[in-house]
Design a protein around this motif. Structure first.
Motif, PDB file in Angstrom:
ATOM      1  N   SER A  42       0.848  -1.655   0.101  1.00 27.50           N
ATOM      2  CA  SER A  42       0.371   0.075   0.093  1.00 27.50           C
ATOM      3  C   SER A  42       1.031   1.043   0.232  1.00 27.50           C
ATOM      4  CB  SER A  42      -0.302   0.055   1.385  1.00 27.50           C
ATOM      5  OG  SER A  42      -1.293   1.323   1.331  1.00 27.50           O
ATOM      6  N   ASP A  43       0.102   2.013  -0.974  1.00 22.30           N
ATOM      7  CA  ASP A  43       1.934   3.865  -0.917  1.00 22.30           C
ATOM      8  C   ASP A  43       0.491   4.532  -0.663  1.00 22.30           C
ATOM      9  OD1 ASP A  43       2.725   5.685  -2.051  1.00 22.30           O
ATOM     10  OD2 ASP A  43       3.367   5.167  -3.817  1.00 22.30           O
ATOM     11  N   GLY A  44       0.364   5.228   0.404  1.00 24.48           N
ATOM     12  CA  GLY A  44      -0.542   6.400   1.161  1.00 24.48           C
ATOM     13  C   GLY A  44      -0.403   7.456  -0.162  1.00 24.48           C
ATOM     14  N   SER A 153       6.216  -0.349  -5.065  1.00 17.29           N
ATOM     15  CA  SER A 153       5.273   1.447  -4.544  1.00 17.29           C
ATOM     16  C   SER A 153       5.392   1.307  -5.793  1.00 17.29           C
ATOM     17  CB  SER A 153       5.327   1.928  -3.872  1.00 17.29           C
ATOM     18  OG  SER A 153       6.884   2.305  -3.556  1.00 17.29           O
ATOM     19  N   ASP A 154       5.270   3.428  -6.432  1.00 17.10           N
ATOM     20  CA  ASP A 154       6.257   3.868  -7.287  1.00 17.10           C
ATOM     21  C   ASP A 154       7.545   4.993  -7.333  1.00 17.10           C
ATOM     22  OD1 ASP A 154       4.804   6.092  -6.663  1.00 17.10           O
ATOM     23  OD2 ASP A 154       3.904   6.997  -8.201  1.00 17.10           O
ATOM     24  N   GLY A 155       7.836   4.584  -6.142  1.00 13.77           N
ATOM     25  CA  GLY A 155       8.971   5.134  -4.943  1.00 13.77           C
ATOM     26  C   GLY A 155       9.989   4.313  -5.948  1.00 13.77           C
ATOM     27  N   LEU A 156       9.889   3.385  -6.813  1.00 12.95           N
ATOM     28  CA  LEU A 156      10.789   2.235  -7.930  1.00 12.95           C
ATOM     29  C   LEU A 156      10.501   3.035  -9.185  1.00 12.95           C
ATOM     30  CD1 LEU A 156      10.956   0.467  -4.952  1.00 12.95           C
ATOM     31  CD2 LEU A 156      11.835  -1.092  -6.203  1.00 12.95           C
ATOM     32  N   LYS A 188      12.656   9.719  -4.761  1.00 12.18           N
ATOM     33  CA  LYS A 188      11.740  11.178  -4.686  1.00 12.18           C
ATOM     34  C   LYS A 188      10.369  10.877  -3.549  1.00 12.18           C
ATOM     35  CE  LYS A 188      13.975  12.822  -9.212  1.00 12.18           C
ATOM     36  NZ  LYS A 188      13.397  12.679 -10.787  1.00 12.18           N
ATOM     37  N   ASP A 189       9.966   9.276  -3.533  1.00  7.19           N
ATOM     38  CA  ASP A 189       9.085   9.466  -2.541  1.00  7.19           C
ATOM     39  C   ASP A 189       9.370   8.515  -1.949  1.00  7.19           C
ATOM     40  OD1 ASP A 189       6.296   8.776  -2.574  1.00  7.19           O
ATOM     41  OD2 ASP A 189       5.936   8.153  -4.857  1.00  7.19           O
ATOM     42  N   ASP A 190       8.151   8.230  -1.251  1.00  2.00           N
ATOM     43  CA  ASP A 190       8.049   6.823  -0.008  1.00  2.00           C
ATOM     44  C   ASP A 190       8.669   5.336  -1.157  1.00  2.00           C
ATOM     45  OD1 ASP A 190       7.339   8.584   2.156  1.00  2.00           O
ATOM     46  OD2 ASP A 190       5.129   8.057   1.107  1.00  2.00           O
ATOM     47  N   SER A 191       9.510   4.860  -0.947  1.00  2.00           N
ATOM     48  CA  SER A 191       9.595   3.301  -2.035  1.00  2.00           C
ATOM     49  C   SER A 191       9.070   1.939  -0.778  1.00  2.00           C
ATOM     50  CB  SER A 191      10.472   3.740  -2.317  1.00  2.00           C
ATOM     51  OG  SER A 191      11.962   3.982  -1.615  1.00  2.00           O
TER      52      SER A 191
HETATM   53 MN   LIG Z   1       4.090   7.087  -4.212  1.00  2.00          MN
END
Ligand SMILES: [Mn+2]
Length: 199
Positions: A42-44, A153-156, A188-191
């Motif tokens: 899950s990616d909040g 997640s899209d942090g990758l 640039k994001d949580d991953s």
């Molecule tokens: Mn994300």
């Protein structure tokens, strides 16, 4: 990670917050039912405390209320977390005897099957779990032979060269998931990432 009670020794998970945040808005859950191993990422939306709250709500609901109907599970979660900002979510349910795997994804999360013979990147549906999921389809994947199932997640990076799982050496002091996260995070994001090895 919400729960890590699977029978497999071949699963690793890693996550890392956005560089400007203390808390991570991404998290994962893994568990076994009698027939299946389940993996959920899950990616909040966004990052920080609000993202973490949405992810916590999503994973708590799913681990308590999941059913064999993956689409119903996602739609149930969607209704249950309307009070949050919502999440991107992907789920893989692996049948441990037949290796048949069902996969659903809403939002920007990533999934791959990685084998020596080639790589399959799974498609997902657009949308936000928690603000009204519309299209939702289940992809059937067979984990035939040996390889890796990767959920992230899209942090990758979407263009991560996951074939590196075969042609690179990874530092033995960290888990495969940690090594992959370090290699492919956008920064640039949580991953977050699960690496599940199947044989
Ligand atoms: Mn994300």
């Amino acid at each position: 990670m919400v729960s890590y009670i699977t029978s497999t020794q071949t699963l690793s998970f890693a996550r890392k917050p956005h560089p400007k945040e203390e808390v991570c808005g991404d998290d994962g859950a893994a568990w076994d039912d009698p027939d299946h191993t389940w993996l959920v990422i899950s990616d909040g939306l966004g990052h920080g405390a609000g993202a973490a709250k949405a992810t916590e709500a999503a994973l708590s609901w799913i681990t308590a209320n999941y059913s064999n109907n993956l689409e119903a599970t996602v739609r149930g979660c969607d209704k249950a977390i309307r009070h949050t900002r919502g999440v991107s979510l992907n789920i893989a349910r692996i049948n441990r005897s037949t290796k048949a795997t069902d996969y659903v994804s809403v939002g920007a999360n990533l999934g791959w099957k990685v084998q020596r013979s080639g790589i399959q990147r799974f498609a997902g549906d657009s949308g936000v779990v928690g603000s009204g999921v519309r299209n939702l389809k289940t992809t059937r994947v067979d984990l035939d032979g040996a390889g890796y199932l990767v959920l992230a997640s899209d942090g990758l990076n979407t263009t991560s060269d996951v074939s590196a799982l075969y042609h690179s050496t990874f530092d033995g002091d960290v888990s495969l998931a940690e090594a992959c996260l370090e290699r492919w995070t956008t920064g640039k994001d949580d991953s977050s990432i699960f690496v599940y090895r199947f044989t």
